[in-house]
Design a protein around this motif. Sequence first.
Motif, mmCIF file in Angstrom:
data_model
loop_
_atom_site.group_PDB
_atom_site.id
_atom_site.type_symbol
_atom_site.label_atom_id
_atom_site.label_comp_id
_atom_site.label_asym_id
_atom_site.label_seq_id
_atom_site.Cartn_x
_atom_site.Cartn_y
_atom_site.Cartn_z
ATOM 1 N N PHE A 169 0.763 -1.141 -0.045
ATOM 2 C CA PHE A 169 0.040 0.096 0.110
ATOM 3 C C PHE A 169 0.829 1.318 0.123
ATOM 4 C CE2 PHE A 169 -1.905 3.571 2.329
ATOM 5 C CZ PHE A 169 -3.027 3.853 1.501
ATOM 6 N N TRP A 170 1.802 1.309 1.015
ATOM 7 C CA TRP A 170 2.540 2.763 1.130
ATOM 8 C C TRP A 170 3.588 2.791 -0.040
ATOM 9 C CZ3 TRP A 170 0.713 6.517 3.334
ATOM 10 C CH2 TRP A 170 -0.014 6.478 4.472
ATOM 11 N N LEU B 277 0.648 1.571 -3.792
ATOM 12 C CA LEU B 277 -0.633 2.160 -4.101
ATOM 13 C C LEU B 277 -0.897 3.518 -3.639
ATOM 14 C CD1 LEU B 277 -3.750 1.478 -5.001
ATOM 15 C CD2 LEU B 277 -4.002 0.671 -2.475
ATOM 16 N N LEU C 15 -9.714 1.054 4.152
ATOM 17 C CA LEU C 15 -8.475 1.743 3.754
ATOM 18 C C LEU C 15 -8.368 2.481 5.199
ATOM 19 C CD1 LEU C 15 -6.652 3.357 2.139
ATOM 20 C CD2 LEU C 15 -8.241 4.911 1.388
ATOM 21 N N LEU D 69 -6.345 0.395 7.392
ATOM 22 C CA LEU D 69 -5.166 -0.091 6.739
ATOM 23 C C LEU D 69 -4.409 1.096 7.107
ATOM 24 C CD1 LEU D 69 -3.288 -1.615 5.212
ATOM 25 C CD2 LEU D 69 -4.074 -0.744 2.955
#
Length: 266
Positions: free
Chosen positions: A86-87, A90, A110, A113
């Motif tokens: 993610f980091w 995304l 989200l 997350l």
Amino acid sequence: MLRTRVLTALVLLPLILAALFRFPPSAWAGFTALIAGLALWEYARMAGMQAAAKWSYLLASAVLAGAAWKLDYRMGLVEHVIVLAFWLVLAPLWLVKRWKLKEGLLVRLLGWLLMFPAWFAMIDWRPMPQAGLQLLALMALVWVADVAAYFAGKAFGRRKLAPAISPGKSWEGVFGAVVAVALYSVLVNHLGWVPFAISDWLLLPVAVALTAVSVVGDLLESWFKRSAGIKDSSALLPGHGGVYDRIDSLIAVLAVANALSVLVRF
């Protein structure tokens, strides 16, 4: 505004240090859960959740956090890989595409997350040798980057970093943050506050990468606010805006650093 920011920081910093070094584990978990919960409340506001949906979401979040603490849950390898994806992939893509938050299941996931991995990191890093020092050193990396970027940007800022997202940020500010963090990382390594043996030459690229992650975390929250049409995530902290405004970079760095430390041990 700067004076108000400094005064607020002078009140908050002793509180954070007292909690970090004096609170028992359960109180520390509760204190950090409160911080994450306030940031999640602000996130829900930016996501456009209506009152009933927002409070049910926060209640569900509190139940999950309580269950995780009660069961002594720790994130596994797969969860940490998801956090890194993610980091590192995304979130930057989100900034390029400028997706807007749209209330629904994905936006709620989200929010978890964003906040839960950082909360777990604050719990996981605190019991390390020299209790609290490693976590403080990691948190201070974000503060050093933030302060250096602010003053370098004020003094030398010419080229805008992301004018459509956060017009006040500049590439010169980023370069100032990188230089300050590089010097800071060498210092803390020599003080023995890094939780594993590593040479300065290997630590430097990690520190620079975490600085980049902190910038992404900052810009992502800035985009959430801009797309929601608000200036600050809330007005809880005079001179600073909201809680999420203060921990936007921190949640990213904590989550990524914790994931990397797990992968290294694995």
